[in-house]
Scaffold this motif. Sequence first.
Motif, PDB file in Angstrom:
ATOM      1  N   UNK A  69       0.856  -1.079   0.106  1.00  0.00           N
ATOM      2  CA  UNK A  69      -0.096  -0.023  -0.178  1.00  0.00           C
ATOM      3  C   UNK A  69       0.681   1.297   0.121  1.00  0.00           C
ATOM      4  N   UNK A  70       1.928   1.444  -0.844  1.00  0.00           N
ATOM      5  CA  UNK A  70       2.604   2.658  -1.294  1.00  0.00           C
ATOM      6  C   UNK A  70       3.101   2.728  -2.259  1.00  0.00           C
ATOM      7  N   UNK A  71       3.745   3.628  -2.634  1.00  0.00           N
ATOM      8  CA  UNK A  71       4.425   3.781  -3.989  1.00  0.00           C
ATOM      9  C   UNK A  71       6.130   3.708  -3.547  1.00  0.00           C
ATOM     10  N   UNK A  72       6.409   2.385  -3.385  1.00  0.00           N
ATOM     11  CA  UNK A  72       7.664   2.135  -2.943  1.00  0.00           C
ATOM     12  C   UNK A  72       8.933   2.927  -4.053  1.00  0.00           C
ATOM     13  N   UNK A  73       9.876   3.416  -3.427  1.00  0.00           N
ATOM     14  CA  UNK A  73      10.448   2.770  -2.086  1.00  0.00           C
ATOM     15  C   UNK A  73       9.817   3.667  -0.902  1.00  0.00           C
ATOM     16  N   UNK A  74       8.872   4.450  -1.215  1.00  0.00           N
ATOM     17  CA  UNK A  74       8.265   5.179   0.176  1.00  0.00           C
ATOM     18  C   UNK A  74       7.461   4.423   0.927  1.00  0.00           C
ATOM     19  N   UNK A  75       7.717   4.657   2.495  1.00  0.00           N
ATOM     20  CA  UNK A  75       6.725   3.943   3.337  1.00  0.00           C
ATOM     21  C   UNK A  75       6.942   2.410   3.298  1.00  0.00           C
ATOM     22  N   UNK A  76       7.977   1.747   3.398  1.00  0.00           N
ATOM     23  CA  UNK A  76       8.177   0.280   3.576  1.00  0.00           C
ATOM     24  C   UNK A  76       7.499   0.055   4.901  1.00  0.00           C
ATOM     25  N   UNK A  77       7.073  -1.086   5.261  1.00  0.00           N
ATOM     26  CA  UNK A  77       6.602  -1.275   6.593  1.00  0.00           C
ATOM     27  C   UNK A  77       5.281  -1.677   6.637  1.00  0.00           C
ATOM     28  N   UNK A  78       4.741  -1.703   8.016  1.00  0.00           N
ATOM     29  CA  UNK A  78       3.184  -2.210   8.162  1.00  0.00           C
ATOM     30  C   UNK A  78       2.013  -1.210   8.067  1.00  0.00           C
ATOM     31  N   UNK A 130      -0.633  13.933  -0.463  1.00  0.00           N
ATOM     32  CA  UNK A 130      -1.778  14.152  -1.168  1.00  0.00           C
ATOM     33  C   UNK A 130      -1.797  12.877  -2.359  1.00  0.00           C
ATOM     34  N   UNK A 131      -0.784  12.276  -2.510  1.00  0.00           N
ATOM     35  CA  UNK A 131      -0.687  11.367  -3.745  1.00  0.00           C
ATOM     36  C   UNK A 131      -0.025  10.159  -2.714  1.00  0.00           C
ATOM     37  N   UNK A 132      -0.678   8.991  -2.936  1.00  0.00           N
ATOM     38  CA  UNK A 132      -0.125   7.698  -2.509  1.00  0.00           C
ATOM     39  C   UNK A 132      -0.294   6.699  -3.601  1.00  0.00           C
ATOM     40  N   UNK A 133      -0.005   5.191  -3.249  1.00  0.00           N
ATOM     41  CA  UNK A 133      -0.472   4.228  -4.384  1.00  0.00           C
ATOM     42  C   UNK A 133      -0.272   2.908  -3.792  1.00  0.00           C
ATOM     43  N   UNK A 134      -0.364   2.073  -5.026  1.00  0.00           N
ATOM     44  CA  UNK A 134       0.034   0.565  -4.637  1.00  0.00           C
ATOM     45  C   UNK A 134       0.912   0.004  -5.413  1.00  0.00           C
ATOM     46  N   UNK A 135       1.916  -0.748  -5.120  1.00  0.00           N
ATOM     47  CA  UNK A 135       3.089  -1.449  -5.717  1.00  0.00           C
ATOM     48  C   UNK A 135       2.704  -2.887  -5.796  1.00  0.00           C
ATOM     49  N   UNK A 136       2.786  -3.556  -6.972  1.00  0.00           N
ATOM     50  CA  UNK A 136       3.084  -4.846  -7.067  1.00  0.00           C
ATOM     51  C   UNK A 136       4.475  -5.276  -7.016  1.00  0.00           C
ATOM     52  N   UNK A 137       5.113  -5.922  -5.907  1.00  0.00           N
ATOM     53  CA  UNK A 137       6.401  -6.392  -6.044  1.00  0.00           C
ATOM     54  C   UNK A 137       6.647  -7.541  -5.583  1.00  0.00           C
TER      55      UNK A 137
END
Length: 325
Positions: free
Chosen positions: A110-119, A131-138
């Motif tokens: 539930x983030x635009x990696x590499x931002x906000x790794x974690x739980x 104001x913007x976030x996103x989903x990463x399929x990793x």
Amino acid sequence: MKKYNVVFCGTPEIGATILKQLMAMETLNVCLVVSQPDRPVGRKKEILPTPVKQVALEHNLKIIQPNKIGDDYQIIKQANPDFIITCAYGQFIPEKILQIPTLEALNVHGSLLPKYRGGAPIQYAIWKGETITGISLMRMVKKMDAGPYFAQKQVEITPDDDSGTLFQKMAIAGAELVKEALVPIALKQLPPIEQNEAEVTFCKNITSAEEKIAWEQSATEILNQIRALSPTPNAYTELDGVRFKIHQARLLTEQDLFPLNRKVHFPGEILYLDQEGIIVQTGDQLLKLLIIQKAGKTPINAGNYAINNTDISIGGFFNERFQKK
């Protein structure tokens, strides 16, 4: 048409949405579902199936709920998955499990990696004022959230969003991302993109101590905390040792300040009450509490509560340690 076997691991509503999308794809066969053990939910502490388990039961999917997923290694291996896909599962996946699928072990993060790794990436995005976030399929690797990603999808955070509404947006975006990217990944048409380690940020799980409002913070910081922790577990404050959860608040405009006397006040001081809510001094501006919940009670309009109860009054202080000595 080739069908790819999928073992899906997830627990809350966002995971249930992803599971439904996987089941809807003709190219996939969800052969096993893994979810956290059922636990007490709500004030009544009723044991309920996790949202992911509920979906699995409704569609007659095989499901396991190990205390530690590594203990069920053989069951997962026997499912013969091409993919293991996780979304908000809630357990660390050991390397021996990650090596089982013939194609990929993927996480819907539930983030635009590499931002906000974690739980807690969804909560942190609100808390930090994004104001913007996103989903990463990793790709899952041994190190937490450190694998390369195959695709990302942006999600807007509006001023009205709290974690509840943002989770819903992210679930939809995650389902779309899985639908668009999974087969291209299987066909090696979507190459992985390595994360830029210089841009990595982390978001640890939120502790109970972090739920308490520190009124010397700015009004914007406190509002973001309230939004990030709503609808659960909620930011809270205390008055005379009694806890009040804050479900909703808003910043005040210049027009809202009338008829307030703008002399010097102190963080946590209750300045005004009206039918809409409770106006409180923060470290800079004023914040209006709109929906509160006294310990042991249900959520209520803050203004109605304050007008009809004597425990909240003008001149009082939330979190007494902030009042002037």
